[in-house]
Design a protein around this motif. Structure first.
Motif, PDB file in Angstrom:
ATOM      1  N   ILE A 240       0.840  -1.191   0.000  1.00 20.11           N
ATOM      2  CA  ILE A 240       0.000   0.000   0.000  1.00 20.11           C
ATOM      3  C   ILE A 240       0.879   1.246   0.000  1.00 20.11           C
ATOM      4  CG2 ILE A 240      -1.804   1.264   1.217  1.00 20.11           C
ATOM      5  CD1 ILE A 240      -2.727  -1.438   0.124  1.00 20.11           C
ATOM      6  N   CYS A 245      -3.046   6.279  -0.247  1.00 15.43           N
ATOM      7  CA  CYS A 245      -4.202   5.608   0.358  1.00 15.43           C
ATOM      8  C   CYS A 245      -4.946   6.553   1.300  1.00 15.43           C
ATOM      9  CB  CYS A 245      -3.750   4.361   1.117  1.00 15.43           C
ATOM     10  SG  CYS A 245      -5.106   3.455   1.904  1.00 15.43           S
ATOM     11  N   LYS A 247      -7.745   5.286   2.853  1.00 11.31           N
ATOM     12  CA  LYS A 247      -8.556   4.351   3.654  1.00 11.31           C
ATOM     13  C   LYS A 247     -10.046   4.533   3.392  1.00 11.31           C
ATOM     14  CE  LYS A 247      -5.176   3.658   7.352  1.00 11.31           C
ATOM     15  NZ  LYS A 247      -4.058   4.158   6.541  1.00 11.31           N
ATOM     16  N   CYS A 248     -10.375   4.737   2.118  1.00  6.90           N
ATOM     17  CA  CYS A 248     -11.772   4.951   1.727  1.00  6.90           C
ATOM     18  C   CYS A 248     -12.597   3.668   1.783  1.00  6.90           C
ATOM     19  CB  CYS A 248     -11.843   5.553   0.323  1.00  6.90           C
ATOM     20  SG  CYS A 248     -11.202   4.463  -0.984  1.00  6.90           S
ATOM     21  N   CYS A 251     -11.415  -0.831  -1.680  1.00 11.40           N
ATOM     22  CA  CYS A 251     -10.786  -2.139  -1.907  1.00 11.40           C
ATOM     23  C   CYS A 251     -11.547  -3.240  -1.180  1.00 11.40           C
ATOM     24  CB  CYS A 251      -9.329  -2.110  -1.477  1.00 11.40           C
ATOM     25  SG  CYS A 251      -9.054  -1.528   0.207  1.00 11.40           S
ATOM     26  N   TYR A 262      -6.525  -2.370   2.472  1.00  7.08           N
ATOM     27  CA  TYR A 262      -5.719  -1.217   2.881  1.00  7.08           C
ATOM     28  C   TYR A 262      -4.997  -1.467   4.203  1.00  7.08           C
ATOM     29  CZ  TYR A 262      -9.797  -0.230   5.843  1.00  7.08           C
ATOM     30  OH  TYR A 262     -10.822  -0.332   6.759  1.00  7.08           O
ATOM     31  N   CYS A 276      -9.160  -5.531  -6.181  1.00  7.47           N
ATOM     32  CA  CYS A 276      -8.909  -4.348  -5.347  1.00  7.47           C
ATOM     33  C   CYS A 276      -7.974  -3.372  -6.046  1.00  7.47           C
ATOM     34  CB  CYS A 276      -8.350  -4.771  -3.985  1.00  7.47           C
ATOM     35  SG  CYS A 276      -6.804  -5.719  -4.097  1.00  7.47           S
ATOM     36  N   LYS A 277      -6.948  -3.904  -6.661  1.00  6.31           N
ATOM     37  CA  LYS A 277      -5.964  -3.064  -7.347  1.00  6.31           C
ATOM     38  C   LYS A 277      -6.599  -2.330  -8.521  1.00  6.31           C
ATOM     39  CE  LYS A 277      -1.270  -3.454  -9.300  1.00  6.31           C
ATOM     40  NZ  LYS A 277      -1.544  -2.927 -10.638  1.00  6.31           N
ATOM     41  N   CYS A 280      -9.123   0.479  -7.027  1.00  6.13           N
ATOM     42  CA  CYS A 280      -8.648   1.555  -6.156  1.00  6.13           C
ATOM     43  C   CYS A 280      -8.670   2.896  -6.896  1.00  6.13           C
ATOM     44  CB  CYS A 280      -7.232   1.264  -5.663  1.00  6.13           C
ATOM     45  SG  CYS A 280      -6.569   2.574  -4.583  1.00  6.13           S
ATOM     46  N   HIS A 282      -7.364   5.632  -6.127  1.00  2.00           N
ATOM     47  CA  HIS A 282      -6.147   6.428  -5.934  1.00  2.00           C
ATOM     48  C   HIS A 282      -4.880   5.691  -6.383  1.00  2.00           C
ATOM     49  CE1 HIS A 282      -8.863   8.886  -3.574  1.00  2.00           C
ATOM     50  NE2 HIS A 282      -9.119   7.854  -2.784  1.00  2.00           N
ATOM     51  N   LYS A 283      -5.066   4.480  -6.940  1.00  4.21           N
ATOM     52  CA  LYS A 283      -3.930   3.652  -7.383  1.00  4.21           C
ATOM     53  C   LYS A 283      -2.909   3.456  -6.265  1.00  4.21           C
ATOM     54  CE  LYS A 283      -4.382   5.063 -12.213  1.00  4.21           C
ATOM     55  NZ  LYS A 283      -5.173   3.874 -12.558  1.00  4.21           N
ATOM     56  N   ILE A 285      -2.781   0.678  -4.367  1.00  2.37           N
ATOM     57  CA  ILE A 285      -2.403  -0.736  -4.242  1.00  2.37           C
ATOM     58  C   ILE A 285      -1.467  -1.079  -5.389  1.00  2.37           C
ATOM     59  CG2 ILE A 285      -3.226  -3.114  -4.104  1.00  2.37           C
ATOM     60  CD1 ILE A 285      -5.937  -1.984  -3.201  1.00  2.37           C
TER      61      ILE A 285
END
Length: 289
Positions: A240, A245, A247-248, A251, A262, A276-277, A280, A282-283, A285
């Motif tokens: 991560i 991240c 922590k939204c 994922c 996360y 998840c990747k 995401c 925000h990229k 992961i």
């Protein structure tokens, strides 16, 4: 914002198509002996001495390789070999390099469960009561039915049994038992209580796969238990980027196994499907390097 959401959706769709193609190709490659299906006989060529990375029954008429769990039991219950370092070595190599990427991309029975989960149902179950404890059952199956019973419980001839394959594994029933019973008249005559018992386990597994994502992988699979141990140290693992991240929880929301990626990007439960990747926003992961 709408443009970003559309981009994420397209990314996920492309990722899922690629993953499905890889799964289908590897399943076809692992079970490519077409003559076996036409004749109802098991392939016995030289490649059967080589273990494939995923759960793929040795007795499948089309199987070109051996299942590592079946092979491990076969050496543990032999009077000549107490343990095969070759099989253990392969498991360590597969685990160290790929971890549970094998489960997400290279396991034919994983593909079956994935396809069944796509079938619409009134309500999909994200997690069962006592989920956390249930996920440790696969270690119980590994320790008791794959290692201890085959190694130490012998019949009057001094031979052990492949307990997991014989009494529990639905993969063998689907890939080996049913095709052989349908295609081979001798096998039909020999089918008895054990076959009916295994058929019942298979039916429960397949039906539950429509409702809950990969129940066999979650709660039963001993091979997944082994590879899960390597997830944190395997070459193929996630990390991560804390600077990205937020922590939204996107994922965890997209993860069909309900993993808080996360917080635990390399959980033993993660099958490396990559949803998840791809999802995401925000990229954050990334693959560890």
């Amino acid at each position: 914002m709408e443009k970003k959401s559309r981009s994420i959706a397209q990314n996920r769709s492309r990722h899922n198509r690629i993953r499905l193609i890889v799964q289908a190709c590897f399943a076809a490659l692992s079970n490519g002996y077409i003559k076996g299906f036409s004749q109802g006989q098991i392939f016995e060529g030289a490649t059967k001495y080589v273990c494939v990375p995923g759960m793929n029954c040795y007795s499948c008429p089309g199987a070109l390789g051996a299942c590592p769990i079946g092979s491990l039991q076969a050496t543990l219950n032999s009077r000549d070999y107490k343990i095969s370092m070759y099989i253990v070595g392969l498991l360590v190599i597969f685990g160290t390099v790929l971890g549970r990427f094998v489960c997400g991309f290279l396991c034919p029975f994983g593909l079956v469960q994935d396809l069944l989960y796509k079938i619409p149902f009134v309500k999909k179950i994200r997690r069962l009561p006592g989920e956390r404890g249930l996920r440790y059952l696969r270690f119980l199956f590994l320790g008791v039915f794959v290692i201890l019973l085959p190694a130490f419980v012998a019949d009057f001839m001094g031979m052990g049994e492949p307990w997991f394959c014989k009494w529990i594994c639905p993969v063998g029933t689907l890939e080996g038992g049913i095709p052989l019973v349908l295609l081979n008249s001798a096998m039909r005559g020999a089918a008895g209580f054990i076959f009916r018992w295994k058929l019942a386990i298979l039916c429960v597994t397949l039906i539950s796969s429509i409702i809950i994502y990969r129940p066999f992988c979650r709660y039963v699979c001993p091979l997944g238990a082994i590879y899960g141990i390597f997830n944190k140290i395997s070459f193929y693992r996630f990390k991560i980027d804390e600077s990205k991240c937020t922590k939204c929880g996107a994922c965890q929301k997209i993860c069909k196994l309900d993993i808080p990626v996360y917080e635990k990007p390399n959980s033993m439960d993660c099958i490396r499907c990559g949803d998840c990747k791809a999802a995401c926003p925000h990229k954050a992961i990334q693959l560890a390097r």
